[in-house]
Write an enzyme that holds these catalytic residues in place. Sequence first.
Site, mmCIF file in Angstrom:
data_model
loop_
_atom_site.group_PDB
_atom_site.id
_atom_site.type_symbol
_atom_site.label_atom_id
_atom_site.label_comp_id
_atom_site.label_asym_id
_atom_site.label_seq_id
_atom_site.Cartn_x
_atom_site.Cartn_y
_atom_site.Cartn_z
ATOM 1 C CG PHE A 159 -0.375 0.495 2.389
ATOM 2 C CD1 PHE A 159 0.242 -0.242 3.392
ATOM 3 C CD2 PHE A 159 -0.561 1.872 2.850
ATOM 4 C CE1 PHE A 159 0.911 0.392 4.673
ATOM 5 C CE2 PHE A 159 0.040 2.402 3.945
ATOM 6 C CZ PHE A 159 0.578 1.602 4.825
ATOM 7 C CE LYS A 160 5.041 1.355 4.852
ATOM 8 N NZ LYS A 160 4.717 0.143 5.075
#
Length: 454
Positions: A106-107
């Site tokens: 998700f980063k």
Amino acid sequence: MKYKSTRGGVGGLTFTEAFLMGLATDGGLIVPDNIPIVDLDRLKDLNYKELAFEIFKLFIDDIDEGSIKDLIEKSYSTFDTEEITPVVRKNGVYILELFHGPTFAFKDVALQFLGNLFEYVLKERGTYVNVLGATSGDTGSAAIYGLKGRENINIFILHPHNKVSRIQKLQMTTVEDRNVYNIAIKGTFDDCQAIVKSIFGDVEFKDRYHLAAVNSINWARILAQIVYYFYAYLKTQVDELYFSVPTGNFGDIFAGYVAKRMGLPIKKLILATNSNDILYRFVNFGDYSKGEVVKTLSPSMDIQIASNFERYLYYLYDGDCEKVKVNMERFQKDGSLKFPLDVLKKVREDFDSFRVSEKDTLNTIKTFHDETGYIIDPHTACGVFAAKRSGYRNVVCLATAHPAKFPEAIYEAIGRYPEAPEAIKKLEGKKQRLKVLDNSVDEVKRFIEKSLAD
Ligand SMILES: *Cc1c(COP(=O)(O)O)cnc(C)c1O
């Protein structure tokens, strides 16, 4: 919109100034002067990029709208689906898939945007930076993919030699762009962080080499993460939503908290931790005290000090900067904060929290796979376990990584390896570039100097 520090020593910043400052110069974190309320009806028919624009616009007023749109377009064109963060319904929960970016975690949602924003701002100002950071794996690869090949930026990432996962190492070290420097330190992640901290503390060196950070406390990262909470709401069309969030540094779930304050109908945020449970103890017992970091199957949550916690504290204390400052200084000194029942009651209006053991992580991966054929990664499994345990209906579970990033854990749970996406398969056998250095501040400084002189 102007920005200020949670500790009250900095104020009146534009969005760009807040972005470039990262950590506030008084030691606090940067927050907006107010949280705007959103008109949900206006968002109904938007796709991800249009939605991102509507949200960003509320917080950015010093970059023209055309440029904001360009930045969004560029940042999310690297994702492998038009939906950017699709929502799927499985086994009684919604899964918000946040792993469709270039490094499959998700980063990327925030760091792809940050990379483009950096390039844009530096060009506007006619300057350059050298980004320096330490990673235990995920952040480093997402930062490298956010910044590789960009003009006016070099990136130096320290990781502990032979102590990151095989795929994380491949992702970081096979990047060919000349502006990327991987440094493997003969030591631990803590050693890497200590070196970075010490170099940033040498103000003369920092200024001479225009050093900058991209760590998880940058407001622009939170901003980018707010968008997918809204997106999940538009996709599910459910008016009383819960979100279950696998949590480490409190960045991802804090973005959900901001979305809630912006008027998104979130009933509660479910905070899932692994055995590194400081935030679980905070929500349930008012005990925010540091413990030893334990290694788990969900390494990106192996954290005992949640770097975004101070932002939440600021809102919990209704914007009382003095109170935030006193408490954070006390935590710095004692490694511990205790919260009384009346404060805790307020926390529980917004959060529930569950701690997930290694056994429950593996069982959740297995059961979920048995019942649906869908493989969740060990971080996501913590959130799914917490969602089930909460007993709530309509829970959106944030899927923070692709299972192929953690093949060993998946194998342990279901007896086979997950199918890897093409981009991960292609890394195998590629040439790796890294410099192995001793655990020494001076060696790292010399390496930076030498690299920049070439
Ligand atoms: C970073 C990370 C987390 C934790 O997110 P925070 O914002 O630090 O709470 C969870 N899962 C994965 C896969 C991550 O990379």
